[in-house]
Scaffold this motif. Structure first.
Motif, PDB file in Angstrom:
ATOM      1  N   THR A 204       0.852  -1.179   0.000  1.00  0.00           N
ATOM      2  CA  THR A 204       0.000   0.000   0.000  1.00  0.00           C
ATOM      3  C   THR A 204       0.895   1.238   0.000  1.00  0.00           C
ATOM      4  O   THR A 204       1.946   1.242   0.654  1.00  0.00           O
ATOM      5  CB  THR A 204      -0.902   0.023   1.246  1.00  0.00           C
ATOM      6  OG1 THR A 204      -0.070   0.146   2.392  1.00  0.00           O
ATOM      7  CG2 THR A 204      -1.714  -1.246   1.360  1.00  0.00           C
ATOM      8  N   ALA A 205       0.474   2.251  -0.735  1.00  0.00           N
ATOM      9  CA  ALA A 205       1.323   3.438  -0.873  1.00  0.00           C
ATOM     10  C   ALA A 205       0.498   4.706  -0.708  1.00  0.00           C
ATOM     11  O   ALA A 205      -0.676   4.763  -1.086  1.00  0.00           O
ATOM     12  CB  ALA A 205       1.996   3.434  -2.242  1.00  0.00           C
ATOM     13  N   ILE A 206       1.149   5.727  -0.131  1.00  0.00           N
ATOM     14  CA  ILE A 206       0.597   7.080  -0.138  1.00  0.00           C
ATOM     15  C   ILE A 206       1.513   7.912  -1.018  1.00  0.00           C
ATOM     16  O   ILE A 206       2.734   7.899  -0.845  1.00  0.00           O
ATOM     17  CB  ILE A 206       0.577   7.701   1.279  1.00  0.00           C
ATOM     18  CG1 ILE A 206      -0.356   6.926   2.209  1.00  0.00           C
ATOM     19  CG2 ILE A 206       0.163   9.166   1.218  1.00  0.00           C
ATOM     20  CD1 ILE A 206      -0.326   7.435   3.671  1.00  0.00           C
ATOM     21  N   VAL A 207       0.923   8.637  -1.974  1.00  0.00           N
ATOM     22  CA  VAL A 207       1.704   9.595  -2.768  1.00  0.00           C
ATOM     23  C   VAL A 207       1.095  10.970  -2.535  1.00  0.00           C
ATOM     24  O   VAL A 207      -0.091  11.189  -2.811  1.00  0.00           O
ATOM     25  CB  VAL A 207       1.686   9.254  -4.269  1.00  0.00           C
ATOM     26  CG1 VAL A 207       2.478  10.295  -5.062  1.00  0.00           C
ATOM     27  CG2 VAL A 207       2.270   7.865  -4.509  1.00  0.00           C
ATOM     28  N   THR A 208       1.893  11.900  -2.008  1.00  0.00           N
ATOM     29  CA  THR A 208       1.378  13.263  -1.804  1.00  0.00           C
ATOM     30  C   THR A 208       1.628  14.088  -3.074  1.00  0.00           C
ATOM     31  O   THR A 208       2.651  13.921  -3.738  1.00  0.00           O
ATOM     32  CB  THR A 208       2.033  13.950  -0.590  1.00  0.00           C
ATOM     33  OG1 THR A 208       3.417  14.191  -0.862  1.00  0.00           O
ATOM     34  CG2 THR A 208       1.888  13.114   0.669  1.00  0.00           C
ATOM     35  N   GLY A 209       0.668  14.935  -3.397  1.00  0.00           N
ATOM     36  CA  GLY A 209       0.764  15.681  -4.655  1.00  0.00           C
ATOM     37  C   GLY A 209       0.641  14.728  -5.832  1.00  0.00           C
ATOM     38  O   GLY A 209       1.373  14.821  -6.808  1.00  0.00           O
ATOM     39  N   ALA A 210      -0.335  13.802  -5.731  1.00  0.00           N
ATOM     40  CA  ALA A 210      -0.491  12.753  -6.742  1.00  0.00           C
ATOM     41  C   ALA A 210      -1.303  13.220  -7.940  1.00  0.00           C
ATOM     42  O   ALA A 210      -1.492  12.479  -8.899  1.00  0.00           O
ATOM     43  CB  ALA A 210      -1.140  11.518  -6.139  1.00  0.00           C
ATOM     44  N   GLY A 211      -1.784  14.461  -7.884  1.00  0.00           N
ATOM     45  CA  GLY A 211      -2.375  15.057  -9.078  1.00  0.00           C
ATOM     46  C   GLY A 211      -1.282  15.746  -9.858  1.00  0.00           C
ATOM     47  O   GLY A 211      -0.098  15.602  -9.553  1.00  0.00           O
ATOM     48  N   SER A 212      -1.679  16.453 -10.869  1.00  0.00           N
ATOM     49  CA  SER A 212      -0.685  17.130 -11.698  1.00  0.00           C
ATOM     50  C   SER A 212      -1.281  18.445 -12.152  1.00  0.00           C
ATOM     51  O   SER A 212      -2.461  18.507 -12.496  1.00  0.00           O
ATOM     52  CB  SER A 212      -0.382  16.217 -12.899  1.00  0.00           C
ATOM     53  OG  SER A 212       0.692  16.698 -13.639  1.00  0.00           O
ATOM     54  N   THR A 213      -0.459  19.498 -12.150  1.00  0.00           N
ATOM     55  CA  THR A 213      -0.895  20.778 -12.694  1.00  0.00           C
ATOM     56  C   THR A 213      -1.482  20.523 -14.088  1.00  0.00           C
ATOM     57  O   THR A 213      -0.869  19.802 -14.870  1.00  0.00           O
ATOM     58  CB  THR A 213       0.321  21.725 -12.808  1.00  0.00           C
ATOM     59  OG1 THR A 213       0.831  21.941 -11.494  1.00  0.00           O
ATOM     60  CG2 THR A 213      -0.051  23.052 -13.432  1.00  0.00           C
TER      61      THR A 213
ATOM     62  N   GLU B  37      -9.700  17.102  -7.695  1.00  0.00           N
ATOM     63  CA  GLU B  37     -10.054  16.815  -9.099  1.00  0.00           C
ATOM     64  C   GLU B  37      -8.812  16.408  -9.889  1.00  0.00           C
ATOM     65  O   GLU B  37      -8.901  15.633 -10.847  1.00  0.00           O
ATOM     66  CB  GLU B  37     -10.789  18.013  -9.733  1.00  0.00           C
ATOM     67  CG  GLU B  37      -9.967  19.261 -10.009  1.00  0.00           C
ATOM     68  CD  GLU B  37      -9.650  20.114  -8.766  1.00  0.00           C
ATOM     69  OE1 GLU B  37     -10.067  19.752  -7.657  1.00  0.00           O
ATOM     70  OE2 GLU B  37      -8.956  21.142  -8.921  1.00  0.00           O
ATOM     71  N   ARG B  38      -7.646  16.898  -9.484  1.00  0.00           N
ATOM     72  CA  ARG B  38      -6.405  16.488 -10.156  1.00  0.00           C
ATOM     73  C   ARG B  38      -6.073  15.029  -9.803  1.00  0.00           C
ATOM     74  O   ARG B  38      -5.660  14.247 -10.661  1.00  0.00           O
ATOM     75  CB  ARG B  38      -5.245  17.388  -9.728  1.00  0.00           C
ATOM     76  CG  ARG B  38      -5.428  18.841 -10.129  1.00  0.00           C
ATOM     77  CD  ARG B  38      -4.216  19.650  -9.699  1.00  0.00           C
ATOM     78  NE  ARG B  38      -4.377  21.059 -10.039  1.00  0.00           N
ATOM     79  CZ  ARG B  38      -3.490  21.999  -9.767  1.00  0.00           C
ATOM     80  NH1 ARG B  38      -2.354  21.679  -9.155  1.00  0.00           N
ATOM     81  NH2 ARG B  38      -3.682  23.251 -10.105  1.00  0.00           N
ATOM     82  N   ALA B  39      -6.265  14.691  -8.529  1.00  0.00           N
ATOM     83  CA  ALA B  39      -6.008  13.308  -8.108  1.00  0.00           C
ATOM     84  C   ALA B  39      -7.017  12.352  -8.745  1.00  0.00           C
ATOM     85  O   ALA B  39      -6.701  11.186  -9.018  1.00  0.00           O
ATOM     86  CB  ALA B  39      -6.050  13.217  -6.593  1.00  0.00           C
ATOM     87  N   GLU B  40      -8.243  12.855  -9.002  1.00  0.00           N
ATOM     88  CA  GLU B  40      -9.262  12.023  -9.671  1.00  0.00           C
ATOM     89  C   GLU B  40      -8.782  11.624 -11.066  1.00  0.00           C
ATOM     90  O   GLU B  40      -9.033  10.514 -11.533  1.00  0.00           O
ATOM     91  CB  GLU B  40     -10.600  12.767  -9.777  1.00  0.00           C
ATOM     92  CG  GLU B  40     -11.417  12.810  -8.501  1.00  0.00           C
ATOM     93  CD  GLU B  40     -11.907  11.438  -8.016  1.00  0.00           C
ATOM     94  OE1 GLU B  40     -11.835  10.461  -8.777  1.00  0.00           O
ATOM     95  OE2 GLU B  40     -12.333  11.368  -6.845  1.00  0.00           O
ATOM     96  N   GLU B  41      -8.116  12.555 -11.742  1.00  0.00           N
ATOM     97  CA  GLU B  41      -7.548  12.254 -13.075  1.00  0.00           C
ATOM     98  C   GLU B  41      -6.559  11.091 -12.965  1.00  0.00           C
ATOM     99  O   GLU B  41      -6.519  10.202 -13.811  1.00  0.00           O
ATOM    100  CB  GLU B  41      -6.807  13.477 -13.628  1.00  0.00           C
ATOM    101  CG  GLU B  41      -7.694  14.660 -13.964  1.00  0.00           C
ATOM    102  CD  GLU B  41      -8.501  14.417 -15.232  1.00  0.00           C
ATOM    103  OE1 GLU B  41      -7.933  13.853 -16.182  1.00  0.00           O
ATOM    104  OE2 GLU B  41      -9.693  14.765 -15.246  1.00  0.00           O
ATOM    105  N   THR B  42      -5.750  11.137 -11.912  1.00  0.00           N
ATOM    106  CA  THR B  42      -4.762  10.070 -11.696  1.00  0.00           C
ATOM    107  C   THR B  42      -5.479   8.749 -11.423  1.00  0.00           C
ATOM    108  O   THR B  42      -5.104   7.705 -11.953  1.00  0.00           O
ATOM    109  CB  THR B  42      -3.823  10.433 -10.522  1.00  0.00           C
ATOM    110  OG1 THR B  42      -3.319  11.749 -10.725  1.00  0.00           O
ATOM    111  CG2 THR B  42      -2.665   9.469 -10.421  1.00  0.00           C
ATOM    112  N   ARG B  43      -6.536   8.833 -10.580  1.00  0.00           N
ATOM    113  CA  ARG B  43      -7.268   7.601 -10.267  1.00  0.00           C
ATOM    114  C   ARG B  43      -7.870   6.996 -11.541  1.00  0.00           C
ATOM    115  O   ARG B  43      -7.822   5.787 -11.745  1.00  0.00           O
ATOM    116  CB  ARG B  43      -8.385   7.866  -9.256  1.00  0.00           C
ATOM    117  CG  ARG B  43      -9.245   6.606  -9.095  1.00  0.00           C
ATOM    118  CD  ARG B  43     -10.035   6.540  -7.862  1.00  0.00           C
ATOM    119  NE  ARG B  43     -11.168   7.420  -7.877  1.00  0.00           N
ATOM    120  CZ  ARG B  43     -12.134   7.370  -6.977  1.00  0.00           C
ATOM    121  NH1 ARG B  43     -12.091   6.462  -6.023  1.00  0.00           N
ATOM    122  NH2 ARG B  43     -13.133   8.199  -7.037  1.00  0.00           N
TER     123      ARG B  43
END
Ligand SMILES: NC(=O)c1ccc[n+]([C@@H]2O[C@H](COP(=O)([O-])OP(=O)(O)OC[C@H]3O[C@@H](n4cnc5c(N)ncnc54)[C@H](O)[C@@H]3O)[C@@H](O)[C@H]2O)c1
Length: 280
Positions: free
Chosen positions: A12-21, A51-57
């Motif tokens: 299991t991992a946590i990534v902070t700032g996992a969205g992107s500009t 919403e940026r992290a949603e893109e990653t998901r």
């Protein structure tokens, strides 16, 4: 579905700032999260802008991976505590933490305001301190964990970003100290130091046009390889350090920079300026 080597299977991992500009290309946090998911980890995608992290998901789930979004301001202790709790609730623990949040700011000691200095330390250093503060006890309880801090070559070479450079240098010092303090708890702590990579954040700084193109060419050409680096290059390096293939590596900073730290400015300068060598 994408092919996986299973480097972090079942972790299991946590990534902070996992969205992107927003913009073309991919940020380092987003790329790291996608690589970790491809390699078998369940990833908590933490971002101030959910919403940026949603893109990653979306990207991870389209590839058959597993991820959850967690909205947080990682400069705040309560958010970091809740973030770690969310990872434990969603996935049963925290094996990997990638402290990826950061933002560069131009300025010398003379023209940097106290406010900008503090802001830089909050974003680039406090985020990693607070996220680690709450993740380390969970890792220690299991006797295993891996933390990767995203620093910068600005910590190692001057480039006129004094507050950013000092904070990223602090992150390298923190990496070494955490590796010392938590090694016997089974926790490895390493850093990556990206060079002049091209991410949407970098591209968003200047309006498209000849100057932006010139700067991007300079950034690509500055390295020994003469090719542009991307968030993916950092993502693969971070995922390597995060996984068990790096089980005997701790306390190091891995440059991901096309060799810019291996060359003197004198040797690169004529090449960059396109100055022809005089004949004998
Ligand atoms: N781009 C480069 O050339 C370069 C070079 C060296 C190091 N780095 C480092 O790489 C990392 C990522 O850079 P990037 O270009 O991918 O950035 P980015 O801005 O695209 O991505 C970072 C994400 O972090 C989020 N974020 C910002 N502050 C936050 C906070 N307080 N809490 C939660 N989330 C927050 C943003 O919303 C964003 O989605 C940074 O640490 C940066 O310093 C980048």
């Amino acid at each position: 579905m994408v092919e996986r080597a299973g480097r972090v299977e079942g972790k299991t991992a946590i990534v902070t700032g996992a969205g992107s500009t927003p913009g073309p290309g991919i940020g380092t946090g987003k790329a790291t999260a996608v690589v970790l998911a491809r390699e078998g980890a369940s990833v908590l995608l933490v971002d101030l802008h959910p919403e940026r992290a949603e893109e990653t998901r979306k990207m991870i789930e389209e590839e058959g991976g597993k991820a959850e979004v967690f909205a947080a301001d990682v400069t705040k202790a309560a958010d970091c505590e809740a973030m770690v709790g969310a990872a434990v609730d969603a996935f049963g623990g925290v094996d990997i933490l990638v402290n990826n949040i950061g933002l560069a700011a131009l300025g010398t000691v003379v023209d940097t305001s106290e406010q900008d200095w503090d802001r830089s330390f909050d974003i680039n250093l406090r985020t990693a301190f607070l996220a680690s503060k709450y993740a380390v006890p969970v890792m220690a309880a299991k006797g295993a964990g891996s933390i990767v801090n995203v620093s910068s070559i600005s910590a190692l070479r001057g480039d006129g970003t004094v507050a950013y450079s000092a904070a990223k240098g602090g992150l390298i010092a923190m990496t070494v100290d955490m590796a010392y303090s938590h090694g016997r708890q089974g926790i490895r702590v390493n850093a990556v130091a990206p060079g002049h990579i091209t991410t949407p954040m970098v591209l968003s700084v200047s309006a498209p046009g000849p100057r932006a193109e010139f700067m991007n060419t300079l950034r690509s050409e500055a390295g020994l390889l003469g090719t542009p680096g991307t968030g993916w290059d950092v993502g693969w390096a971070a995922a390597f350090l995060a996984g068990d293939e790096a089980r005997w590596i701790t306390g190091v900073t891995l440059p991901v920079e096309s060799g810019v730290l291996s060359v003197t400015p004198l040797m690169m300068a004529p090449h960059l300026r396109g100055v022809p060598e005089p004949a004998e």
